[in-house]
Design a protein around this motif. Structure first.
Motif, PDB file in Angstrom:
ATOM      1  N   VAL A 149       0.842  -1.208   0.000  1.00 26.83           N
ATOM      2  CA  VAL A 149       0.000   0.000   0.000  1.00 26.83           C
ATOM      3  C   VAL A 149       0.871   1.249   0.000  1.00 26.83           C
ATOM      4  O   VAL A 149       0.611   2.205  -0.747  1.00 26.83           O
ATOM      5  N   GLU A 150       1.899   1.231   0.806  1.00 28.98           N
ATOM      6  CA  GLU A 150       2.830   2.367   0.880  1.00 28.98           C
ATOM      7  C   GLU A 150       3.474   2.638  -0.475  1.00 28.98           C
ATOM      8  O   GLU A 150       3.590   3.798  -0.915  1.00 28.98           O
ATOM      9  N   LEU A 151       3.868   1.575  -1.169  1.00 29.54           N
ATOM     10  CA  LEU A 151       4.518   1.728  -2.471  1.00 29.54           C
ATOM     11  C   LEU A 151       3.524   2.253  -3.510  1.00 29.54           C
ATOM     12  O   LEU A 151       3.858   3.128  -4.326  1.00 29.54           O
ATOM     13  N   ALA A 152       2.290   1.743  -3.485  1.00 28.76           N
ATOM     14  CA  ALA A 152       1.271   2.207  -4.425  1.00 28.76           C
ATOM     15  C   ALA A 152       0.972   3.696  -4.209  1.00 28.76           C
ATOM     16  O   ALA A 152       0.803   4.456  -5.180  1.00 28.76           O
ATOM     17  N   GLU A 153       0.911   4.123  -2.956  1.00 29.49           N
ATOM     18  CA  GLU A 153       0.639   5.531  -2.668  1.00 29.49           C
ATOM     19  C   GLU A 153       1.822   6.416  -3.069  1.00 29.49           C
ATOM     20  O   GLU A 153       1.634   7.548  -3.522  1.00 29.49           O
ATOM     21  N   ALA A 207     -10.274  -0.626  -2.716  1.00 32.23           N
ATOM     22  CA  ALA A 207     -11.254  -1.247  -1.824  1.00 32.23           C
ATOM     23  C   ALA A 207     -10.636  -2.380  -1.009  1.00 32.23           C
ATOM     24  O   ALA A 207     -11.176  -2.781   0.022  1.00 32.23           O
ATOM     25  N   ASP A 208      -9.502  -2.905  -1.481  1.00 34.85           N
ATOM     26  CA  ASP A 208      -8.828  -4.009  -0.790  1.00 34.85           C
ATOM     27  C   ASP A 208      -7.641  -3.540   0.046  1.00 34.85           C
ATOM     28  O   ASP A 208      -6.802  -4.360   0.447  1.00 34.85           O
ATOM     29  N   THR A 209      -7.586  -2.249   0.314  1.00 36.22           N
ATOM     30  CA  THR A 209      -6.435  -1.699   1.038  1.00 36.22           C
ATOM     31  C   THR A 209      -6.185  -2.420   2.355  1.00 36.22           C
ATOM     32  O   THR A 209      -5.039  -2.741   2.700  1.00 36.22           O
ATOM     33  N   GLU A 210      -7.246  -2.694   3.100  1.00 38.15           N
ATOM     34  CA  GLU A 210      -7.068  -3.347   4.394  1.00 38.15           C
ATOM     35  C   GLU A 210      -6.474  -4.750   4.244  1.00 38.15           C
ATOM     36  O   GLU A 210      -5.701  -5.196   5.090  1.00 38.15           O
ATOM     37  N   ALA A 211      -6.827  -5.419   3.153  1.00 37.33           N
ATOM     38  CA  ALA A 211      -6.281  -6.761   2.928  1.00 37.33           C
ATOM     39  C   ALA A 211      -4.786  -6.714   2.656  1.00 37.33           C
ATOM     40  O   ALA A 211      -4.070  -7.695   2.890  1.00 37.33           O
ATOM     41  N   TYR A 212      -4.303  -5.556   2.154  1.00 41.39           N
ATOM     42  CA  TYR A 212      -2.886  -5.408   1.832  1.00 41.39           C
ATOM     43  C   TYR A 212      -2.109  -4.663   2.919  1.00 41.39           C
ATOM     44  O   TYR A 212      -0.908  -4.466   2.774  1.00 41.39           O
ATOM     45  N   ARG A 213      -2.800  -4.249   3.963  1.00 39.76           N
ATOM     46  CA  ARG A 213      -2.159  -3.364   4.944  1.00 39.76           C
ATOM     47  C   ARG A 213      -0.909  -3.974   5.551  1.00 39.76           C
ATOM     48  O   ARG A 213       0.073  -3.276   5.817  1.00 39.76           O
ATOM     49  N   ASN A 214      -0.887  -5.260   5.769  1.00 37.57           N
ATOM     50  CA  ASN A 214       0.265  -5.924   6.394  1.00 37.57           C
ATOM     51  C   ASN A 214       1.166  -6.632   5.391  1.00 37.57           C
ATOM     52  O   ASN A 214       2.041  -7.406   5.785  1.00 37.57           O
ATOM     53  N   VAL A 215       0.957  -6.362   4.100  1.00 40.73           N
ATOM     54  CA  VAL A 215       1.804  -6.973   3.073  1.00 40.73           C
ATOM     55  C   VAL A 215       3.044  -6.113   2.886  1.00 40.73           C
ATOM     56  O   VAL A 215       2.981  -4.990   2.389  1.00 40.73           O
ATOM     57  N   ARG A 216       4.176  -6.628   3.312  1.00 41.39           N
ATOM     58  CA  ARG A 216       5.436  -5.893   3.231  1.00 41.39           C
ATOM     59  C   ARG A 216       6.517  -6.806   2.648  1.00 41.39           C
ATOM     60  O   ARG A 216       6.539  -8.012   2.912  1.00 41.39           O
ATOM     61  N   PHE A 217       7.392  -6.193   1.853  1.00 42.83           N
ATOM     62  CA  PHE A 217       8.454  -6.965   1.206  1.00 42.83           C
ATOM     63  C   PHE A 217       9.801  -6.287   1.410  1.00 42.83           C
ATOM     64  O   PHE A 217       9.889  -5.055   1.484  1.00 42.83           O
TER      65      PHE A 217
END
Length: 366
Positions: free
Chosen positions: A263-267, A291-301
């Motif tokens: 999410v951080e990278l997309a923003e 709309a799926d932001t919350e589903a990605y909130r903890n996705v970090r690489f």
């Protein structure tokens, strides 16, 4: 071609306490933009254009750094919203009917010349919906007067999202693939804020990034061992005609605290891009929905390894042209295969050649 206009009708020019005057003077917290538009369009409809090259135009009470937004009626009685742009500014392509038409239009009055993004509704039975869309554009443009066409694009995309089927969040492999592509896109946007146009993969192009004779294909892996990548089709690793193709490979590690969030990278990409609406459209085409932001909130690489390669004659691949040149007939479709570049060769490019590839892509004519 410029269109010569009679003096634009300006609602409120006539004396007395008209509905237009009362709306114009309103200082409500939220302007009744639907009413404003209806007043302007209804009054324009009383004086139809005299020929196909004329519009009847009325300035709206929304000023911007590039001029006033305006309402208009054409010869066929269709309603238009005119959003001012710079004389050399391009208008987003692709919206060409049968209901909505968006194009660049220059209008000449007695003492004025102005270029607009012209949004028209080509079905009178949908005027009510069109009024609602335009009202949202006016509201957003009033809050952000420096770039009114961005308000137009944002609202067009927001309305379009109402009718798009939701497919659900991306899977783990899709998330890592998008993360790798956005990592490359950030580097391009840092060089040119209009580089989102080079991100062609979401639109169905065979390469993830392409312009003219230059292209970049991006691959990612979540595996901690080897360097393998899945190739889709006999043309994915085929360079553009008389051009060059670079392949960027990323080894990613999923983390809980370190690294960079999807999410951080997309923003970040959206902030760097000069046309945020167009960028978000590409994100949506790539399967990433806000709309799926919350589903990605903890996705970090974390990028644990990155390698770039020149896809030349020595690079391992299956390409249709090479097979045909070898006399092998191609009578199959939906070809998918895996290449293993764990060992060298091929030799990866150094950082300078990687940066050169990014620069060439930006400088290449589209």
């Amino acid at each position: 071609m410029g269109l010569r206009l009679r003096r634009p009708l300006r609602c409120g020019d006539r004396g007395g306490g008209s509905d237009s005057d009362r709306i114009r003077g309103s200082r409500l917290t939220e302007r009744p933009w639907r009413d404003v538009l209806d007043v302007h369009w209804n009054r324009l409809e009383t004086e139809r254009p005299s020929n196909a090259r004329r519009l009847r135009v009325s300035d709206l009470p929304v000023d911007s750094a590039k001029g006033n937004l305006a309402a208009a009626i054409d010869l066929d009685g269709f309603r238009h919203l005119l959003v001012p742009v710079d004389s050399r500014q391009k208008v987003r392509p692709g919206l060409n009917g049968p209901v909505l038409l968006l194009r660049r239009r220059s209008l000449e009055g007695i003492d004025t010349f102005q270029t607009y993004a012209d949004l028209a509704c080509l079905r009178a039975d949908l005027n009510d919906l069109f009024t609602g869309l335009c009202a949202d554009v006016l509201k957003r443009a009033e809050a952000s007067t420096d770039n009114p066409v961005k308000a137009l694009y944002t609202e067009l995309d927001r309305w379009k999202s109402l009718f798009q089927a939701k497919s659900g969040p991306l899977g783990a492999e899709q998330q890592s693939g998008l993360f790798a592509e956005l990592t490359v896109l950030v580097r391009l946007l840092e060089r040119d804020s209009g580089a989102h146009r080079l991100w062609t993969g979401p639109e169905g192009h065979r390469h993830d990034f392409a312009a003219g004779r230059c292209a970049i294909e991006v691959k990612s892996s979540l595996s901690s061992e080897g360097r393998r990548m899945r190739i889709h089709g006999l043309d994915q690793l085929a360079p553009p005609a008389n051009g060059t193709l670079q392949l960027a490979w990323f080894r990613l590690e999923r983390t809980s605290g370190d690294g960079t969030g999807l999410v951080e990278l997309a923003e970040r990409v959206a902030r760097l891009c000069e046309d945020e609406s167009a960028l978000r459209t590409r994100l949506s085409q790539a399967g990433y929905s806000s709309a799926d932001t919350e589903a990605y909130r903890n996705v970090r690489f974390v990028v644990s390894e990155e390698r770039w390669y020149e896809v030349n004659a020595d690079f391992p691949k299956l390409v249709g042209n090479d097979l045909r040149a070898a006399g092998i007939p191609i009578a199959v479709s939906d070809v998918h295969y895996t290449i293993d570049i764990t060992n060298e060769p091929p030799i990866p490019l150094d950082v300078q050649h990687m940066n050169d590839a990014l620069s060439r892509l930006i400088e290449e004519p589209a």
